[in-house]
Design a protein around this motif. Structure first.
Motif, PDB file in Angstrom:
ATOM      1  N   GLY A   1       0.786  -1.228   0.000  1.00 33.63           N
ATOM      2  CA  GLY A   1       0.000   0.000   0.000  1.00 33.63           C
ATOM      3  C   GLY A   1       0.814   1.272   0.000  1.00 33.63           C
ATOM      4  O   GLY A   1       0.296   2.344   0.310  1.00 33.63           O
ATOM      5  N   ILE A   2       2.093   1.195  -0.364  1.00 38.48           N
ATOM      6  CA  ILE A   2       2.929   2.397  -0.467  1.00 38.48           C
ATOM      7  C   ILE A   2       2.850   2.885  -1.906  1.00 38.48           C
ATOM      8  O   ILE A   2       3.789   2.762  -2.699  1.00 38.48           O
ATOM      9  CB  ILE A   2       4.384   2.105  -0.048  1.00 38.48           C
ATOM     10  N   GLY A   3       1.711   3.439  -2.261  1.00 37.75           N
ATOM     11  CA  GLY A   3       1.436   3.851  -3.629  1.00 37.75           C
ATOM     12  C   GLY A   3       0.782   2.743  -4.422  1.00 37.75           C
ATOM     13  O   GLY A   3       1.165   1.575  -4.294  1.00 37.75           O
ATOM     14  N   PRO A   4      -0.203   3.079  -5.267  1.00 40.16           N
ATOM     15  CA  PRO A   4      -0.915   2.050  -6.034  1.00 40.16           C
ATOM     16  C   PRO A   4      -0.163   1.530  -7.240  1.00 40.16           C
ATOM     17  O   PRO A   4      -0.521   0.486  -7.789  1.00 40.16           O
ATOM     18  CB  PRO A   4      -2.202   2.769  -6.467  1.00 40.16           C
ATOM     19  N   VAL A   5       0.870   2.243  -7.677  1.00 40.37           N
ATOM     20  CA  VAL A   5       1.608   1.863  -8.890  1.00 40.37           C
ATOM     21  C   VAL A   5       3.098   2.067  -8.647  1.00 40.37           C
ATOM     22  O   VAL A   5       3.505   3.040  -7.996  1.00 40.37           O
ATOM     23  CB  VAL A   5       1.161   2.707 -10.104  1.00 40.37           C
ATOM     24  N   ALA A   6       3.893   1.141  -9.152  1.00 37.82           N
ATOM     25  CA  ALA A   6       5.349   1.286  -9.158  1.00 37.82           C
ATOM     26  C   ALA A   6       5.829   1.139 -10.590  1.00 37.82           C
ATOM     27  O   ALA A   6       5.279   0.355 -11.370  1.00 37.82           O
ATOM     28  CB  ALA A   6       6.012   0.239  -8.266  1.00 37.82           C
ATOM     29  N   ILE A   7       6.867   1.889 -10.921  1.00 37.09           N
ATOM     30  CA  ILE A   7       7.491   1.773 -12.231  1.00 37.09           C
ATOM     31  C   ILE A   7       8.763   0.956 -12.062  1.00 37.09           C
ATOM     32  O   ILE A   7       9.630   1.292 -11.254  1.00 37.09           O
ATOM     33  CB  ILE A   7       7.811   3.151 -12.822  1.00 37.09           C
ATOM     34  N   GLY A   8       8.852  -0.144 -12.823  1.00 37.03           N
ATOM     35  CA  GLY A   8       9.990  -1.046 -12.718  1.00 37.03           C
ATOM     36  C   GLY A   8      10.637  -1.293 -14.060  1.00 37.03           C
ATOM     37  O   GLY A   8      10.256  -0.699 -15.078  1.00 37.03           O
TER      38      GLY A   8
END
Length: 471
Positions: A169-176
């Motif tokens: 839940g540390i942000g809804p989206v991550a860029i990988g």
């Protein structure tokens, strides 16, 4: 929108709908996500460089735009994280290495610049293994990242910090990034959906040196498919400075409203390579569910297209990439993490003939997949061969009761990168004790939007976003 869920639990599309309808504004959402990060990240070690002040400034600007009815895009104000091998201007970007421990880039890598221009709120950087060359997440700069579903286990890698952040839940989206499965496998280990775009679909400029030929791409990780789609619409565009993106000139990222029936080649395992029986059973169940949705599946027990790349090409490409990179850091080999030292030693024994042989095998693989996609629309496999393993171990040494080498857990992913194909991992039924796992769908080059449509159809029939880890 689910009004009863905590703000940190809401998807990007839910948040944006609220921003435009007198719901909580981006500053309130940021406060909730930062509070969640403060509560769980001391245990997880997912976000290794935090820019709370910069994120607040961006959230305040976004809130003002929403109040005035002029958001920059549908993702304006959404809090996100960026993997630590993707440069973000003014933010420490270490690539998980002591060699870059103090590096602060002056420019955003192009996809980050596009997200920033669209109003995304960048929280910080997520943890990676050194040079993103390992399938778990630990390094000498920041240490170990843990899996939110069981903190004694790894989230995988190399996007381990990215998936741990989104799952918790540390942000809804991550860029990988994904150079051999680095989005798909860790997303599978944490119950998320992750897209590895076609080579060139997301143009790249101003990044770290390319150590994996053209295998590595940038893509999104999220809890929901609609969030992937929203972020791909911002990032997926060609740029004349990236020749690999030229093939998508005049071809915007589009996702069909409905997924029409397709032909899927189902590959439950590669030859006699071990696959955890829990994964085999869950993915077989997902195959049955796809058939129930109207798709035609054909099982292939003798699929061998990936064998040479798994055995030869990916190891040679990754090892020689490391050796080339270290020519920029002569005499600093002692700063490398322990798993990379033997890899570098092996690389220095390789010659040009072996490297060109690996590239020739890659070209052959691409031709064979072009032929395969004349008869099928998609290929389905498990995403990983093993469930998440203890965080103290670099790789699972035993799979299905058999001794397994360093890449045995990763057999289903690296060939996709070598072939330049798009692929998506989709959550399947978890293990009996609740550990997430997923299955992978692979398409022909340019089929990214169709993959998202299939994943969204499966998600609507068999939702997974209400599954939250116990942390």
């Amino acid at each position: 929108m689910n009004e009863t869920s905590a703000l940190w639990q809401r998807s990007a599309t839910e948040l944006a709908a609220g921003f435009g309808a007198s719901g909580p504004d981006p500053v309130e959402v940021l406060d909730a996500v930062l509070a969640r990060r403060n509560a769980v990240d001391p245990t997880l070690n997912a976000v290794v460089t935090l820019d709370a002040a910069g994120a607040r400034k961006a959230a305040e600007a976004s809130a003002a735009r929403w109040r005035e009815g002029r958001p920059l895009s549908p993702i304006d104000g959404v809090p996100i994280t960026i993997k630590d091998n993707i440069p973000v201007a003014g933010m420490r970007s270490t690539w998980g290495s002591l060699l870059y421990a103090d590096f602060v880039p002056e420019r955003d890598e192009l996809p980050v610049a596009r997200l920033r221009a669209a109003g995304a709120v960048i929280l910080g950087k997520t943890n990676v293994p050194e040079f993103t060359l390992q399938g778990y997440t630990d390094n000498r700069v920041f240490g170990l990242t843990r899996n939110p579903w069981n903190t004694g286990l790894t989230p995988g890698g190399s996007s381990g910090g990215a998936v741990a952040a989104v799952a918790a839940g540390i942000g809804p989206v991550a860029i990988g990034t994904d150079g051999g499965g680095s989005i798909r496998r860790p997303a599978s280990h944490t119950g998320l959906v992750g897209l590895k775009p076609s080579t060139g679909r997301v143009a790249r400029i101003d990044g770290f040196p390319a150590v994996l030929h053209d295998f590595e791409v940038i893509g999104p990780i999220a809890r929901r498919v609609d969030d992937l789609i929203a972020f791909m619409r911002v990032m997926a565009a060609p740029d004349p400075r990236d020749p690999l993106s030229a093939r998508f000139e005049g071809r915007p990222f589009e996702v069909p409203t409905e997924a029409a029936p397709v032909r899927i080649r189902f590959v439950p395992r590669f030859g006699d390579s071990p696959v955890d029986p829990i994964i085999r059973a869950s993915v077989a169940g997902a195959a049955q569910r796809l058939e129930a949705l109207g798709h035609r599946l054909e099982e292939d027990p003798r699929f061998d297209l990936a064998d040479a790349v798994n055995a030869i090409s990916w190891p040679i490409i990754s090892q020689t990439g490391l050796a080339w990179l270290m020519t920029r850091h002569e005499g600093k080999e002692a700063l490398l993490s322990e798993p990379l030292k033997p890899m570098l030693e092996s690389a220095r024994k390789l010659g040009a003939a072996q490297y060109l042989g690996a590239l020739d095998e890659v070209a052959r693989l691409r031709r064979r997949f072009a032929e395969l996609f004349e008869t099928v629309d998609f290929v389905m496999t498990p995403t990983t061969a093993a469930l998440a393993w203890p965080s103290s171990e670099v790789f699972p040494s035993v799979i299905d009761g058999r001794a397994a080498g360093p890449r045995a857990h990763a057999v289903f992913t690296a060939f996709v990168n070598a072939a330049g194909l798009p692929a998506i991992t989709i959550p399947a039924d978890p293990s009996p004790d609740g550990l997430p796992l997923g299955f992978q769908l692979i398409g022909r080059p340019g089929a990214d939007g169709l993959l998202c449509a299939l994943a969204r159809q499966f998600e609507r029939a068999h939702p997974w976003a209400d599954r939250w880890p116990p942390i």
